[in-house]
Design an enzyme around this catalytic site. Structure first.
Site, PDB file in Angstrom:
ATOM      1  N   GLU A   1      28.434  -6.383  29.819  1.00 20.47           N
ATOM      2  CA  GLU A   1      27.685  -7.474  30.449  1.00 20.47           C
ATOM      3  C   GLU A   1      26.210  -7.422  30.075  1.00 20.47           C
ATOM      4  O   GLU A   1      25.599  -8.457  29.774  1.00 20.47           O
ATOM      5  CB  GLU A   1      27.832  -7.416  31.971  1.00 20.47           C
ATOM      6  CG  GLU A   1      29.188  -7.837  32.466  1.00 20.47           C
ATOM      7  CD  GLU A   1      29.325  -7.739  33.975  1.00 20.47           C
ATOM      8  OE1 GLU A   1      28.388  -7.238  34.642  1.00 20.47           O
ATOM      9  OE2 GLU A   1      30.365  -8.171  34.495  1.00 20.47           O
TER      10      GLU A   1
ATOM     11  N   GLU B   1      34.440   0.603  34.728  1.00 25.12           N
ATOM     12  CA  GLU B   1      33.356  -0.171  35.362  1.00 25.12           C
ATOM     13  C   GLU B   1      32.048   0.023  34.605  1.00 25.12           C
ATOM     14  O   GLU B   1      31.280  -0.921  34.438  1.00 25.12           O
ATOM     15  CB  GLU B   1      33.211   0.235  36.827  1.00 25.12           C
ATOM     16  CG  GLU B   1      32.317  -0.675  37.625  1.00 25.12           C
ATOM     17  CD  GLU B   1      32.811  -2.111  37.705  1.00 25.12           C
ATOM     18  OE1 GLU B   1      32.026  -3.019  37.349  1.00 25.12           O
ATOM     19  OE2 GLU B   1      33.957  -2.342  38.113  1.00 25.12           O
TER      20      GLU B   1
END
Length: 126
Positions: A78, A71
């Site tokens: 991102e 994650e």
């Protein structure tokens, strides 16, 4: 102890503080990271409640640690993609989708591991 040893220790401590800052940033700003944190806490409570074996603890801890690591990598990807381009680009979308796909695959694996470990304990309750 000479000054070089102190400087090396200071640099090492700084790198840890940067890592902790990154984890805290992700936890504060990423909904999925908060979901994984809450899920992990629930799994840890269940693990203590059912007194799972040492080997089961290893699988649980690797599942949790791997999920957090993936994650964090997904979040980093991102952010870098967002930094590089503010406009839509197919490769930017692919990079984000692929990173999210890696998290999704691992999350499916962790659910399967959780079922394998906890289902027998839950069935004993009935």
């Amino acid at each position: 102890m000479d000054s070089r040893d102190k400087k090396k220790r200071f640099v090492l401590l700084n790198s840890f503080s940067y890592a902790v800052a990154g984890i805290l940033t992700a936890a504060q700003n990423e909904r999925n990271m908060r979901f994984h944190l809450i899920s992990s806490l629930i799994v840890l409570v269940l693990s203590f409640y059912f007194s799972i074996s040492k080997l089961e603890w290893v699988f649980i801890l690797f599942a949790i640690g791997g999920m957090f690591a993936l994650e964090l990598m997904n979040t980093a990807i991102e952010r870098v993609v967002d930094l590089v381009t503010a406009e839509f680009h197919p490769l930017a979308k692919q990079a984000k989708d692929i990173a999210a796909g890696a998290v999704f695959v691992y999350s499916i694996l962790t659910v399967i591991v959780g079922i394998i470990i906890f289902l027998p304990y839950v069935l004993k309750l009935f």
